[in-house]
Design an enzyme around this catalytic site. Structure first.
Site, PDB file in Angstrom:
ATOM      1  N   GLU A 164      -7.049  -1.108 -11.100  1.00 27.70           N
ATOM      2  CA  GLU A 164      -5.942  -0.354 -11.708  1.00 27.70           C
ATOM      3  C   GLU A 164      -5.944  -0.507 -13.234  1.00 27.70           C
ATOM      4  O   GLU A 164      -4.999  -1.014 -13.836  1.00 27.70           O
ATOM      5  CB  GLU A 164      -4.601  -0.789 -11.112  1.00 27.70           C
ATOM      6  CG  GLU A 164      -4.446  -0.396  -9.651  1.00 27.70           C
ATOM      7  CD  GLU A 164      -3.048  -0.625  -9.112  1.00 27.70           C
ATOM      8  OE1 GLU A 164      -2.625   0.117  -8.209  1.00 27.70           O
ATOM      9  OE2 GLU A 164      -2.365  -1.577  -9.561  1.00 27.70           O
ATOM     10  N   GLU A 270      -5.870   2.857  -2.909  1.00 22.31           N
ATOM     11  CA  GLU A 270      -4.676   2.095  -2.559  1.00 22.31           C
ATOM     12  C   GLU A 270      -3.568   3.066  -2.182  1.00 22.31           C
ATOM     13  O   GLU A 270      -3.227   3.966  -2.962  1.00 22.31           O
ATOM     14  CB  GLU A 270      -4.186   1.228  -3.727  1.00 22.31           C
ATOM     15  CG  GLU A 270      -5.003  -0.002  -3.999  1.00 22.31           C
ATOM     16  CD  GLU A 270      -4.298  -0.939  -4.972  1.00 22.31           C
ATOM     17  OE1 GLU A 270      -3.044  -0.931  -5.033  1.00 22.31           O
ATOM     18  OE2 GLU A 270      -5.012  -1.676  -5.680  1.00 22.31           O
TER      19      GLU A 270
END
Length: 353
Positions: A164, A270
């Site tokens: 991320e 995710e």
């Protein structure tokens, strides 16, 4: 751009291109990735937690495999002190996953703990290093850990260079938006480390992962910048949690745009939803926070991935599907008593024949 920074990036990029030329990347063009991040599952089983289906205890990997799951995502911390995700732990998990027929996505956090948009703590072992030294540390650490996986017989099939990384990585050196030159050098160093570990003409695909599944404008900004630095990668990874990242229509618009613009495969690496009230106690929810609502959410999100243009939607990973006794356990696939929820059956109709 400063001359020294530009020279460093060009040097790293040249090395990376040489690795690409010498070692062709593997592809997974035909396989749809039905995956889950199961990084805490071994910890739970080691502590005696029994994962169950219809009250019958089974190894966690077996439950997922029996419902069509074919990929596992495992994170790696540099030197964790309170969390289990060390190199040794992750290799053991990868061995068990491979034994059950799973392919393996390795998620480098480049930190001793969680790395995400709110924090990208530099490993303690790398504190005080210059930018050049830090790039070398990233390269050597990535190469050496990848070689450890290879020698253990569990070489990853795909690798994330950072987790991320919308706001950069290895802060403060690679913090965005102020340090794009440093950030690009660190990403390229990680990619080069992956390439340097490959042998027998086999190398994992490289994923660049951000957390903006419903944010088209940011996604365009980020991958345009990545492209401007000449960074070579294979797969775009996104996170999507609707309470943070927008509606399903936002997700659809962003992922379709991404696939058409960058001509890359897209993986929703995710995604999660709660099976009991958690995020929508004070506002209207897109789906009920119930076991059936959790299942319906995954079905709808998967439909969006399957319909990404030009067959660029390559798969989906549930985040921490087997993590009991955590603050976020209402997002897992299992009740507190260990029994699996209805969401496990979403891919049965796709994978059974």
């Amino acid at each position: 751009m400063r001359k020294s920074a530009k020279q460093s990036i060009l040097k790293r990029l040249f090395i990376g291109i040489c690795f690409v030329i010498l070692i062709p990347l593997s592809t997974n063009a035909q396989e749809y990735m039905i995956g889950a991040d199961l990084s805490f599952m071994k910890e739970a089983e080691d502590k005696g937690f029994a994962f169950k289906e219809n009250e019958q205890a089974k190894p966690g990997f077996e439950i997922f495999r029996d419902h069509g799951y074919n990929w596992v995502r495992l994170r790696l911390f540099h030197t964790p002190t309170t969390l289990p995700n060390s190199l040794e732990y992750t290799i053991e998990m990868a061995k068990e996953a491979k034994k059950h027929g799973f392919k393996f996505l390795l998620d480098y956090h480049y930190s001793d703990t969680w790395a995400d948009p709110a924090k990208q703590y530099i490993p303690k072992a790398w504190e005080g290093k210059s930018q050049e030294e830090l790039e070398e540390a990233v390269f050597e650490y990535t190469r050496n850990t990848m070689i450890s996986f290879r020698e253990a017989g569990v070489f990853p099939d795909m690798v994330q260079v950072g987790n991320e990384i919308s706001n950069g990585m290895l802060w403060p050196n690679g913090k965005l938006p102020e340090n794009w030159d440093h950030f690009a050098g660190l990403v390229q160093a990680g990619i080069n480390g992956v390439y340097a570990s490959c042998d027998n003409n086999r190398c994992p695909e490289i994923m660049i992962h951000i957390d903006k599944g419903g944010d088209l404008d940011f996604t365009k900004y980020f991958y345009d910048k990545i492209t401007s630095y000449g960074i070579q990668y294979d797969v775009i990874g996104q996170s999507y949690y609707p309470w943070w990242h927008g509606s399903l229509l936002d997700l659809r618009a962003c992922l379709n745009f991404t696939a058409e613009t960058y001509k890359k495969d897209v993986v929703l690496v995710e995604v999660a939803y709660n099976y009991q009230p958690q995020e929508y106690k004070d506002k209207k929810a897109p789906f009920p926070e119930t076991p059936e609502g959790q299942k319906e959410f995954l079905e709808e999100v998967n439909r969006i991935i399957l319909n990404i243009p030009n067959n660029r939607g390559k798969g989906i990973f549930w985040w921490e599907a087997a993590a009991p006794n955590k603050s976020f356990s209402s997002r897992t696939f299992f009740k507190n008593d260990g029994n699996v929820q209805p969401v496990i059956s979403v891919f049965d109709k796709f994978s059974r024949h």
